[in-house]
Write an enzyme that holds these catalytic residues in place. Sequence first.
Site, PDB file in Angstrom:
ATOM      1  N   HIS A 461       0.806  -1.260   0.056  1.00 14.10           N
ATOM      2  CA  HIS A 461       0.113   0.074   0.041  1.00 14.10           C
ATOM      3  C   HIS A 461       0.909   1.215   0.112  1.00 14.10           C
ATOM      4  O   HIS A 461       1.648   1.384   0.790  1.00 14.10           O
ATOM      5  CB  HIS A 461      -0.924   0.085   1.232  1.00 14.10           C
ATOM      6  CG  HIS A 461      -2.330  -0.738   0.922  1.00 14.10           C
ATOM      7  ND1 HIS A 461      -3.116  -0.998   2.037  1.00 14.10           N
ATOM      8  CD2 HIS A 461      -2.873  -1.114  -0.086  1.00 14.10           C
ATOM      9  CE1 HIS A 461      -4.082  -1.486   1.572  1.00 14.10           C
ATOM     10  NE2 HIS A 461      -3.991  -1.746   0.352  1.00 14.10           N
ATOM     11  N   GLU A 462       0.407   2.249  -0.821  1.00 14.49           N
ATOM     12  CA  GLU A 462       1.218   3.639  -0.938  1.00 14.49           C
ATOM     13  C   GLU A 462       2.438   3.307  -1.368  1.00 14.49           C
ATOM     14  O   GLU A 462       3.296   4.186  -0.607  1.00 14.49           O
ATOM     15  CB  GLU A 462       0.866   4.270   0.364  1.00 14.49           C
ATOM     16  CG  GLU A 462      -0.563   4.685   0.665  1.00 14.49           C
ATOM     17  CD  GLU A 462      -1.029   5.469  -0.615  1.00 14.49           C
ATOM     18  OE1 GLU A 462      -0.411   6.516  -1.226  1.00 14.49           O
ATOM     19  OE2 GLU A 462      -2.422   4.920  -0.742  1.00 14.49           O
ATOM     20  N   GLY A 463       2.977   2.516  -2.132  1.00 10.78           N
ATOM     21  CA  GLY A 463       4.573   2.280  -2.475  1.00 10.78           C
ATOM     22  C   GLY A 463       5.039   1.378  -1.839  1.00 10.78           C
ATOM     23  O   GLY A 463       5.192   0.941  -0.467  1.00 10.78           O
TER      24      GLY A 463
END
Length: 619
Positions: A461-463
């Site tokens: 998530h988110e990178g």
Amino acid sequence: MSQILSRRDLNFLLYEWLEVESLTSVPRYADHSRETFDAALDTCEKIATDLFATHNKKSDQHEPHFDGETVHIIPEVKTALDAFCAAGLMAAGQDYEFGGMQLPLVVEKAGFAYFMGANIGTAGYAFLTIGNANLLLAHGTLAQIDAFVRPEMDGRFFGTMCLSEPQAGSSLSDIATRAEYEGESPLGEQYRLRGNKMWISGGEHELAGNIVHLVLAKIPGPDGKLTPGTKGISLFIVPKYLVNEDGSRGEHNDVVLAGLNHKMGYRGTTNCLLNFGEGTKYRPRGRAGAIGYLVGEPGQGLARMFHMMNEARIGVGLGAAALGYTGYLHALDYARSRPQGRLAGPGGKDPASPQVKLVEHADIRRMLLAQKSYAEGALALNLYCAKLVDEQRAAEADGDRAAHERLTLLLDILTPIAKSWPSQWCLEGNSLAIQVHGGYGYTREYNVEQFYRDNRLNPIHEGAHAIHGLDLLGRKVTMKDGAACSLLIDRMQASIARASATNDGKLVNYARSLNEAVIRLAHVTRVLRATADPALTLANASVYLEAFGHVVMAWTWLEQARVAQRALDAGAVPDDAFYRGKLAAAAYFFRWELPRVSAQFDLLASLDRTTLDMQDAWF
């Protein structure tokens, strides 16, 4: 005792370590006191316990499904979110003019950790909306704020962030969604968007009256072509339903659900493939193409979106910490109640003797100590970052630009660690929670297997880890000639000095170990920065991120140990066990975890080329 979070630990972190009561001297928070902070935490704990945790397993087992027309979600999700909104929590940190409480972010995040530990899937809808609203408050026009943010703060609209595309993934420079200028509107420059967005959490549902999508897209040049790279990316508000001038809901925009993705965790959050500008079903105002409103300047979309992305990254870290925390508390409860086996040693193997509780076994205590050190350390780091935001706001209000810049730099360098370290090590904590449960741990009848599945998403998530390793080593430690790294090292050195001055033997030894690790971190950073080959510098960036994170976590544990020892020295008899538990977790981290970084620093300093030189054909 709650099995979501430890309120005693939250009190320790907020009031004894971070001293958040001091924030009440800041004009923005002047109406608050410990009593109002505690009341907010009480509200969060109650709603999370009564309405979120109670359907966590049901939502996982009966995940949202799409019948071709409507997404169906179990009704308990809306009941919980309605209660969250009715309590004013959607606007808890906002100004009074938006119906907010003007809570310090550190208190808000402490309360929100309850929801993440109780039910990360349901909580996702609310926290995406808060991040969406925060971005628009920072970069939207007054008209956009009135049309979209105010309904979000009331819980009437929910929000998303739409970045990734099927062909691009994390490589945002390769997005292909187009935004073509159509004209001016009361809500700003109006465009028509066409393209597809993938992995959109909360992208379709009937939980609120509207969904406000924040969409990255590229505006074509005069030749009709899209600018390669990230410079051509702009940011747009694309609501599911258009909003009429009187604020009422208008016609359905040309954005439709193409299908749901089915993840191993976070199953309660719809995860969507969205089509913008398909034009086959909805043609707003008579034309195909999703209507969107430009946020900020053209070509500045990625910079604007980073406002939400950075908030989301710290939010992912907080969620990972909360899942690690609840997993630890479930494992602790199980170990204390489950009789199994007998202790080694004389008489311990007598089959006629009663079995002992799992917690009596040294290896079980090892696994519980590891979980405790990961979960409590990760929560401490994320709350520390939240307090930096509060201090940043105070500096801005005071006009102290130098302090504001220092705090911004500290947040910049800590963000990849606050996201990635909990995502890696609290996931490991969830794995250990399963191990403590033994064969029961990986059955669906026990909660810990779901905590692991939910948390397994957070390293992506988110990178993914590698992205944050590249960000940390390739950008954060080098920006402004290493100013952020120097500021962080200064803070760690100040903690080392405070611990060394206590004359407590254990604290002095921990301070010495941390000082050695900080010196090595600084040296390895200089070695890597001096390398002429960028590919070689960044080849082992994930290892650098992990080692850096462990050093930062040792720092948080040194700080917690110092405060705990101070309380014991002052005669904190009623809480003796709590403080000794803090010291035991600190001892575990310094003796078992911090030594890991020595081998990692050796590898990094050697400029090892093993992974860089590996060829595809050799696999």
